[in-house]
Design a protein around this motif. Structure first.
Motif, short mmCIF file in Angstrom:
data_model
loop_
_atom_site.label_atom_id
_atom_site.label_comp_id
_atom_site.label_asym_id
_atom_site.label_seq_id
_atom_site.Cartn_x
_atom_site.Cartn_y
_atom_site.Cartn_z
N TRP A 220 0.85 -1.20 0.00
CA TRP A 220 0.00 0.00 0.00
C TRP A 220 0.89 1.25 0.00
CZ3 TRP A 220 -5.31 -0.76 0.18
CH2 TRP A 220 -5.76 -2.00 0.64
N GLY A 221 0.40 2.31 -0.65
CA GLY A 221 1.05 3.61 -0.59
C GLY A 221 0.03 4.64 -0.15
N PHE A 222 0.49 5.66 0.57
CA PHE A 222 -0.40 6.70 1.10
C PHE A 222 0.22 8.06 0.86
CE2 PHE A 222 -0.40 3.01 3.92
CZ PHE A 222 -1.72 2.59 3.82
N SER A 223 -0.63 9.07 0.66
CA SER A 223 -0.14 10.43 0.62
C SER A 223 0.31 10.81 2.04
CB SER A 223 -1.23 11.39 0.13
OG SER A 223 -2.40 11.25 0.91
N SER A 224 1.35 11.61 2.12
CA SER A 224 1.86 12.02 3.43
C SER A 224 1.17 13.31 3.85
CB SER A 224 3.37 12.23 3.34
OG SER A 224 3.88 12.60 4.59
N ASP A 225 0.06 13.15 4.53
CA ASP A 225 -0.69 14.30 5.05
C ASP A 225 -1.33 13.90 6.37
OD1 ASP A 225 -3.17 12.92 4.43
OD2 ASP A 225 -2.94 13.61 2.36
N SER A 226 -1.98 14.82 7.01
CA SER A 226 -2.53 14.55 8.34
C SER A 226 -3.93 13.95 8.30
CB SER A 226 -2.56 15.85 9.16
OG SER A 226 -3.38 16.80 8.50
N ASN A 227 -4.42 13.58 7.13
CA ASN A 227 -5.79 13.07 7.00
C ASN A 227 -5.85 11.56 7.21
OD1 ASN A 227 -6.76 15.69 6.17
ND2 ASN A 227 -5.66 15.30 4.26
#
Length: 168
Positions: free
Chosen positions: A64-71
């Motif tokens: 899995w990959g995720f955007s690096s943000d606080s959400n």
């Protein structure tokens, strides 16, 4: 004399004592992102698991990959026909990648399985109690890889997966 596992399985096969088969499958790199539907499960990928014998098993490893943000982001692996959740985890605000492993094993019955807990994701699937399932593996089943985001700027990506099937 000692035998390693491969030698032992070959000896069983030559003796006609085993008809074990195993398969590993990938269909390229299935990159897809989830960033269009907020607060709703979105299927990133669907994978067909063939019918399994009474002691058949499958392992689905997903990168899995995720955007690096606080959400907050949520990932799930579910059975398409029943909606039964095989894996679910929420968070990943500071995370950018994760490798999950979902293992489902028939228990001498094509309609009774045991699987790792769906409530936690960590290295090699440690968590709480095992799941006892009642999926019908006398037929092929479709498994969903799902992402859920809470902000349009966020993404969840299935960067790669590996499906391994043991079907003795």
């Amino acid at each position: 004399m000692s035998l390693d596992y491969a030698e032992f399985m070959q000896l069983l096969s030559v003796a006609g004592l085993s008809s074990a088969s195993s398969t590993t499958k990938r269909d390229g790199i299935p990159t897809s992102t989830v960033s269009t539907t907020l607060n709703a499960d979105q299927k990133i990928k669907q994978i067909v698991i063939p019918a399994l014998g009474p002691v058949g098993r499958f392992d689905l490893e997903v990168l899995w990959g995720f955007s690096s943000d606080s959400n907050t982001k949520t990932i799930k692996i579910t059975d398409d026909a029943t909606g039964i959740v095989l894996l679910q985890s929420t968070g990943f605000a500071a995370s950018q990648s994760l490798r999950s492993l979902t293992s489902v094993s028939n228990q001498n019955n094509q309609k009774a399985q045991v699987a790792a807990s769906s409530s936690t994701v960590s290295a090699f699937g440690t968590g709480t109690a095992l799941l006892n399932l009642a999926l019908d593996f006398t037929v092929a089943r479709t498994i969903n890889i799902i992402g859920n985001i809470t902000n349009a700027a966020s993404t969840v990506t299935c960067a790669d997966y590996k499906l391994s099937i043991l079907n003795p």
